[in-house]
Design a protein around this motif. Structure first.
Motif, PDB file in Angstrom:
ATOM      1  N   GLU A  68     -38.479  32.169  34.244  1.00 42.50           N
ATOM      2  CA  GLU A  68     -38.439  31.844  35.673  1.00 42.50           C
ATOM      3  C   GLU A  68     -37.029  31.402  36.060  1.00 42.50           C
ATOM      4  OE1 GLU A  68     -41.013  32.099  37.800  1.00 42.50           O
ATOM      5  OE2 GLU A  68     -42.308  32.840  36.192  1.00 42.50           O
ATOM      6  N   PRO A  69     -36.634  31.629  37.324  1.00 43.68           N
ATOM      7  CA  PRO A  69     -35.332  31.101  37.755  1.00 43.68           C
ATOM      8  C   PRO A  69     -35.265  29.593  37.510  1.00 43.68           C
ATOM      9  CG  PRO A  69     -36.260  32.530  39.437  1.00 43.68           C
ATOM     10  CD  PRO A  69     -37.341  32.311  38.400  1.00 43.68           C
ATOM     11  N   LEU A  70     -34.083  29.110  37.165  1.00 42.09           N
ATOM     12  CA  LEU A  70     -33.905  27.665  37.013  1.00 42.09           C
ATOM     13  C   LEU A  70     -34.392  26.958  38.269  1.00 42.09           C
ATOM     14  CD1 LEU A  70     -30.284  27.439  35.571  1.00 42.09           C
ATOM     15  CD2 LEU A  70     -32.411  27.005  34.347  1.00 42.09           C
ATOM     16  N   THR A  71     -34.907  25.758  38.109  1.00 39.55           N
ATOM     17  CA  THR A  71     -35.250  24.947  39.271  1.00 39.55           C
ATOM     18  C   THR A  71     -33.990  24.184  39.692  1.00 39.55           C
ATOM     19  OG1 THR A  71     -35.894  23.050  37.926  1.00 39.55           O
ATOM     20  CG2 THR A  71     -37.637  24.665  38.475  1.00 39.55           C
ATOM     21  N   PRO A  72     -33.925  23.739  40.933  1.00 42.37           N
ATOM     22  CA  PRO A  72     -32.751  22.962  41.356  1.00 42.37           C
ATOM     23  C   PRO A  72     -32.484  21.753  40.458  1.00 42.37           C
ATOM     24  CG  PRO A  72     -33.974  23.677  43.266  1.00 42.37           C
ATOM     25  CD  PRO A  72     -34.813  24.043  42.058  1.00 42.37           C
ATOM     26  N   ASP A  73     -33.515  21.046  40.017  1.00 40.14           N
ATOM     27  CA  ASP A  73     -33.321  19.882  39.141  1.00 40.14           C
ATOM     28  C   ASP A  73     -32.701  20.240  37.796  1.00 40.14           C
ATOM     29  OD1 ASP A  73     -34.279  18.027  40.930  1.00 40.14           O
ATOM     30  OD2 ASP A  73     -36.253  17.843  39.986  1.00 40.14           O
ATOM     31  N   HIS A  74     -32.886  21.474  37.369  1.00 45.93           N
ATOM     32  CA  HIS A  74     -32.362  21.912  36.073  1.00 45.93           C
ATOM     33  C   HIS A  74     -31.137  22.805  36.196  1.00 45.93           C
ATOM     34  CE1 HIS A  74     -35.199  19.929  33.529  1.00 45.93           C
ATOM     35  NE2 HIS A  74     -36.198  20.378  34.257  1.00 45.93           N
ATOM     36  N   GLY A  75     -30.494  22.797  37.378  1.00 50.55           N
ATOM     37  CA  GLY A  75     -29.198  23.437  37.500  1.00 50.55           C
ATOM     38  C   GLY A  75     -29.123  24.703  38.316  1.00 50.55           C
ATOM     39  N   TRP A  76     -30.206  25.095  38.992  1.00 51.66           N
ATOM     40  CA  TRP A  76     -30.164  26.321  39.793  1.00 51.66           C
ATOM     41  C   TRP A  76     -28.982  26.294  40.723  1.00 51.66           C
ATOM     42  CZ3 TRP A  76     -30.253  27.429  45.011  1.00 51.66           C
ATOM     43  CH2 TRP A  76     -30.429  28.771  45.336  1.00 51.66           C
ATOM     44  N   PRO A  77     -28.229  27.354  40.797  1.00 50.94           N
ATOM     45  CA  PRO A  77     -28.555  28.677  40.276  1.00 50.94           C
ATOM     46  C   PRO A  77     -28.039  28.964  38.869  1.00 50.94           C
ATOM     47  CG  PRO A  77     -26.678  28.879  41.734  1.00 50.94           C
ATOM     48  CD  PRO A  77     -27.084  27.424  41.742  1.00 50.94           C
ATOM     49  N   LEU A  78     -27.177  28.098  38.309  1.00 48.64           N
ATOM     50  CA  LEU A  78     -26.527  28.457  37.046  1.00 48.64           C
ATOM     51  C   LEU A  78     -26.156  27.226  36.246  1.00 48.64           C
ATOM     52  CD1 LEU A  78     -25.457  31.097  35.668  1.00 48.64           C
ATOM     53  CD2 LEU A  78     -23.248  30.593  36.733  1.00 48.64           C
TER      54      LEU A  78
END
Length: 178
Positions: free
Chosen positions: A140-150
């Protein structure tokens, strides 16, 4: 007490080789960072490569996503003492960036520049085939809390050397603490 701190580590000798001393296993993915979660607009987002390179460049999100992709399964360890085993990431392998950038022989270190002024330094010698600029976690795309987008994933280093919300890599001919 040992079981609470180390879980199955003592019961399974194979885990002892994968979990550093003083770490505990978790199935969760703890959220730790300094400051707030940045808001990102992919229409204006860019990723910059600069410093000791013959080909400095800047990529839009669409250009970044068009680069070669790879998948890596790795254990992650945090300096706050948790470890999570067999995590699955997808993104652009650092080797693709190194090839495009044409890193100069004088370069010995790279500094990851992230949102809100966060930086992390690593020696070039750790940029092996398992290092990714990851945009996907567990399919799944990273979540904002885990660094989205990269975010940068450097499996041989503790997780704080893999900045969330990374926006660029600066190649240096010396070490510069992040």
């Amino acid at each position: 007490m040992f079981e609470r701190l180390f879980g199955d580590r003592r019961a399974d000798p194979a885990l002892a080789d994968r979990v550093p001393p003083g770490q505990y296993l978790t199935e969760k993915f703890p959220v730790l960072h300094y400051g707030s979660v940045p808001r990102v607009d992919l229409a204006t987002w860019d990723f910059r490569i600069f410093g000791e390179v013959d080909n400095p460049f800047r990529l839009t999100w669409d250009e970044f996503r068009a680069l070669p992709r790879a998948q890596v399964t790795t254990d992650i360890h945090c300096v706050t003492r948790w470890s999570k085993l067999d995590t699955h990431w997808e993104g652009v392998p650092i080797q693709a960036i190194l090839e495009l950038a044409q890193v100069r022989p004088a370069a010995t270190h790279v500094v990851g520049h992230a949102e809100q002024g966060y930086t992390a330094n690593v020696p070039l010698s750790v940029l092996d085939d398992d290092v990714l600029l990851a945009d996907t976690y567990e399919g799944e795309p990273l979540t904002p809390d885990h660094g989205w987008p990269l975010r940068l994933i450097v499996p041989k280093k503790y997780f704080w050397k893999g900045p969330k919300w990374i926006r660029g890599l600066e190649f240096l001919a010396h070490d510069q603490p992040g």
